[in-house]
Design a protein around this motif. Structure first.
Motif, PDB file in Angstrom:
ATOM      1  N   LEU A  16     -25.966  -1.761 -11.026  1.00 30.29           N
ATOM      2  CA  LEU A  16     -24.706  -1.242 -10.494  1.00 30.29           C
ATOM      3  C   LEU A  16     -24.780  -1.090  -8.976  1.00 30.29           C
ATOM      4  N   ALA A  17     -25.948  -0.658  -8.480  1.00 29.25           N
ATOM      5  CA  ALA A  17     -26.131  -0.528  -7.035  1.00 29.25           C
ATOM      6  C   ALA A  17     -26.122  -1.897  -6.357  1.00 29.25           C
ATOM      7  N   ALA A  18     -26.775  -2.886  -6.969  1.00 28.84           N
ATOM      8  CA  ALA A  18     -26.804  -4.235  -6.405  1.00 28.84           C
ATOM      9  C   ALA A  18     -25.400  -4.842  -6.365  1.00 28.84           C
ATOM     10  N   MET A  19     -24.611  -4.609  -7.406  1.00 26.91           N
ATOM     11  CA  MET A  19     -23.241  -5.127  -7.451  1.00 26.91           C
ATOM     12  C   MET A  19     -22.367  -4.454  -6.404  1.00 26.91           C
ATOM     13  N   ALA A  20     -22.572  -3.159  -6.185  1.00 24.23           N
ATOM     14  CA  ALA A  20     -21.805  -2.450  -5.160  1.00 24.23           C
ATOM     15  C   ALA A  20     -22.144  -2.986  -3.773  1.00 24.23           C
ATOM     16  N   TYR A  21     -23.426  -3.259  -3.519  1.00 23.28           N
ATOM     17  CA  TYR A  21     -23.835  -3.821  -2.231  1.00 23.28           C
ATOM     18  C   TYR A  21     -23.246  -5.214  -2.035  1.00 23.28           C
ATOM     19  N   ASP A  22     -23.217  -6.004  -3.095  1.00 20.76           N
ATOM     20  CA  ASP A  22     -22.618  -7.342  -3.026  1.00 20.76           C
ATOM     21  C   ASP A  22     -21.146  -7.260  -2.638  1.00 20.76           C
ATOM     22  N   ARG A  23     -20.412  -6.319  -3.247  1.00 26.43           N
ATOM     23  CA  ARG A  23     -18.985  -6.160  -2.918  1.00 26.43           C
ATOM     24  C   ARG A  23     -18.806  -5.657  -1.481  1.00 26.43           C
ATOM     25  N   SER A  57     -21.502   2.279  -0.282  1.00 29.66           N
ATOM     26  CA  SER A  57     -20.870   0.954  -0.247  1.00 29.66           C
ATOM     27  C   SER A  57     -19.362   1.068  -0.440  1.00 29.66           C
ATOM     28  N   TYR A  58     -18.938   1.888  -1.401  1.00 26.22           N
ATOM     29  CA  TYR A  58     -17.505   2.001  -1.677  1.00 26.22           C
ATOM     30  C   TYR A  58     -16.769   2.783  -0.591  1.00 26.22           C
ATOM     31  N   ILE A  59     -17.446   3.714   0.057  1.00 25.47           N
ATOM     32  CA  ILE A  59     -16.811   4.411   1.193  1.00 25.47           C
ATOM     33  C   ILE A  59     -16.540   3.437   2.325  1.00 25.47           C
ATOM     34  N   LEU A  60     -17.527   2.581   2.623  1.00 21.79           N
ATOM     35  CA  LEU A  60     -17.347   1.580   3.672  1.00 21.79           C
ATOM     36  C   LEU A  60     -16.306   0.546   3.278  1.00 21.79           C
ATOM     37  N   ILE A  61     -16.264   0.195   1.998  1.00 16.62           N
ATOM     38  CA  ILE A  61     -15.225  -0.721   1.513  1.00 16.62           C
ATOM     39  C   ILE A  61     -13.849  -0.091   1.687  1.00 16.62           C
ATOM     40  N   GLY A  62     -13.746   1.203   1.356  1.00 12.49           N
ATOM     41  CA  GLY A  62     -12.471   1.911   1.518  1.00 12.49           C
ATOM     42  C   GLY A  62     -12.015   1.952   2.966  1.00 12.49           C
ATOM     43  N   ARG A  63     -12.945   2.200   3.888  1.00 13.23           N
ATOM     44  CA  ARG A  63     -12.597   2.224   5.311  1.00 13.23           C
ATOM     45  C   ARG A  63     -12.115   0.860   5.767  1.00 13.23           C
ATOM     46  N   SER A  70      -2.852  -6.384   5.382  1.00 11.46           N
ATOM     47  CA  SER A  70      -2.176  -6.867   4.183  1.00 11.46           C
ATOM     48  C   SER A  70      -2.128  -5.780   3.112  1.00 11.46           C
ATOM     49  N   THR A  71      -0.922  -5.416   2.711  1.00  9.97           N
ATOM     50  CA  THR A  71      -0.755  -4.413   1.654  1.00  9.97           C
ATOM     51  C   THR A  71      -1.297  -4.921   0.327  1.00  9.97           C
ATOM     52  N   LYS A  72      -1.105  -6.214   0.063  1.00 11.78           N
ATOM     53  CA  LYS A  72      -1.569  -6.813  -1.186  1.00 11.78           C
ATOM     54  C   LYS A  72      -3.090  -6.734  -1.281  1.00 11.78           C
ATOM     55  N   ARG A  73      -3.777  -7.038  -0.175  1.00  4.81           N
ATOM     56  CA  ARG A  73      -5.236  -6.980  -0.164  1.00  4.81           C
ATOM     57  C   ARG A  73      -5.709  -5.545  -0.319  1.00  4.81           C
ATOM     58  N   PHE A  74      -4.984  -4.622   0.304  1.00  6.49           N
ATOM     59  CA  PHE A  74      -5.333  -3.207   0.215  1.00  6.49           C
ATOM     60  C   PHE A  74      -5.277  -2.729  -1.235  1.00  6.49           C
ATOM     61  N   ILE A  75      -4.181  -3.068  -1.933  1.00  6.19           N
ATOM     62  CA  ILE A  75      -4.009  -2.644  -3.325  1.00  6.19           C
ATOM     63  C   ILE A  75      -5.051  -3.287  -4.224  1.00  6.19           C
ATOM     64  N   LYS A  76      -5.340  -4.581  -3.995  1.00  8.81           N
ATOM     65  CA  LYS A  76      -6.317  -5.287  -4.814  1.00  8.81           C
ATOM     66  C   LYS A  76      -7.713  -4.691  -4.641  1.00  8.81           C
ATOM     67  N   THR A  77      -8.062  -4.361  -3.400  1.00  9.20           N
ATOM     68  CA  THR A  77      -9.392  -3.787  -3.128  1.00  9.20           C
ATOM     69  C   THR A  77      -9.560  -2.448  -3.811  1.00  9.20           C
ATOM     70  N   PHE A  78      -8.554  -1.591  -3.696  1.00  6.08           N
ATOM     71  CA  PHE A  78      -8.663  -0.264  -4.301  1.00  6.08           C
ATOM     72  C   PHE A  78      -8.566  -0.311  -5.816  1.00  6.08           C
ATOM     73  N   SER A  79      -7.847  -1.290  -6.342  1.00  2.00           N
ATOM     74  CA  SER A  79      -7.781  -1.448  -7.795  1.00  2.00           C
ATOM     75  C   SER A  79      -9.154  -1.815  -8.346  1.00  2.00           C
ATOM     76  N   THR A  80      -9.836  -2.741  -7.677  1.00  2.38           N
ATOM     77  CA  THR A  80     -11.176  -3.148  -8.098  1.00  2.38           C
ATOM     78  C   THR A  80     -12.168  -1.996  -7.961  1.00  2.38           C
ATOM     79  N   CYS A  81     -12.140  -1.319  -6.816  1.00  2.33           N
ATOM     80  CA  CYS A  81     -13.068  -0.206  -6.589  1.00  2.33           C
ATOM     81  C   CYS A  81     -12.813   0.932  -7.573  1.00  2.33           C
ATOM     82  N   GLY A  82     -11.540   1.184  -7.862  1.00  4.77           N
ATOM     83  CA  GLY A  82     -11.213   2.258  -8.800  1.00  4.77           C
ATOM     84  C   GLY A  82     -11.784   2.000 -10.182  1.00  4.77           C
TER      85      GLY A  82
END
Length: 312
Positions: A115-122, A217-223, A230-242
């Protein structure tokens, strides 16, 4: 006189789930369906990743190992639980119990690292997309997975070796549906202070470091997502992270409750509920959250189905 380094117990009795007799068939059917879905869903993921060259990427490389780990984790505990629901005698041999505990700890820890390796990959893919290919090299991915297996095996072996030094000369009844480390420690009539110390130090370190890596990793992804125009990219990123954080919360929350905040003197149904979540529910959810909602996996599945229909 207490006999050290020798167990007088030749088998353990697994109490299993607190199910009323009239509800046994319902729970048996439900857990059997969940187990089969877990195995088939994760096997499908592994198969699709192997067959489709487009899925030969770091993210799906980690996902294939996570799927294998989830199949193994469920297979160590759930079949025995299903047998005990239907059987009258819920015993498991001493060697079988120790072996089950070893592999259970191994695959729980392996999930932790993957799970940690996958988070780093993202994190690299979203925050440093231009450097993704150079950073997430094949050598790095193999090293991360190999290191995950190595440290998981060492971690499981350490706790197993410490446990077999203890004596079990009183009750042999395990208040769970599998041989869990904390449940076995409660049954020992030896001094378990060293075991508890290792759980809170070495075990705590292997718990906190991957979790910190995931959260960081997810905090940096959120920032990064907040800065995206892009609003679409923003929603997609948070949907995946959520979705990912939901699995992380279930996984780490139940593990923390079981191993770090659970009393070593008393057991309760809460421990069993926590065990069901990370042995049955989380492996079941992973295929849906990590891949079956993924367009790449769906496309790979469509290609495989089309090829199968062509051969008919």
């Amino acid at each position: 006189v207490r006999r050290e380094n020798q167990s007088t117990v030749f088998e353990f009795l697994l109490l299993g789930l607190p199910i009323r007799p009239e509800h046994q068939n319902v729970f048996f059917t439900m857990f059997l369906a969940m187990y089969l879905t877990t195995v088939l869903g994760n096997l499908l993921i592994i198969l699709l990743i192997r067959l489709d060259p487009h899925l030969h990427t770091p993210m799906y490389f980690f996902l294939s190992h996570l799927a294998f780990s989830d199949i193994s984790l469920s297979s160590i505990t759930v079949p025995k639980m299903l047998m005990n629901i239907q059987a009258q005698h819920h015993s498991i041999s001493y060697k079988g119990c120790i072996s089950q505990m070893y592999f259970f700890i191994l695959f729980v820890c392996l999930d932790n690292f993957l799970l940690a390796a996958m988070a780093y990959d993202r994190y690299v893919a979203i925050c440093h997309p231009l450097h993704y290919i150079t950073v997430m090299r094949e050598e790095l991915c193999v090293c991360l997975v190999a290191g995950s297996w190595f440290f998981s095996c060492v971690h499981a072996l350490l706790h197993t070796l410490l446990l077999i030094q203890l004596s079990f000369c009183a009750s042999n009844t395990v208040p769970n549906f599998f041989c869990d480390l904390t449940a076995l420690l409660k049954l020992s009539c030896s001094d378990i202070s060293l075991n508890k110390l290792v759980i809170f130090t070495e075990g705590g370190l292997l718990f906190i470091l991957p979790l910190s890596s995931i959260m960081g990793s997810y905090i940096l992804i959120g920032r990064t997502a907040l800065k995206a125009p892009s609003t679409k990219r923003f929603i997609k990123t948070f949907s995946t992270c959520g979705s990912h954080l939901l699995v992380v919360s279930l996984y780490y929350g139940t593990l923390a409750g079981e191993y770090f905040f659970s009393s070593f003197q008393n057991s309760s149904d809460k421990d069993i509920v926590a065990s069901v979540i990370y042995t049955v529910v989380t492996p079941l959810l992973n295929p849906f959250i990590y891949s079956l909602r993924n367009s790449d996996i769906k496309q790979a599945l469509e290609i495989v189905v089309t090829k199968i229909n062509c051969f008919k």
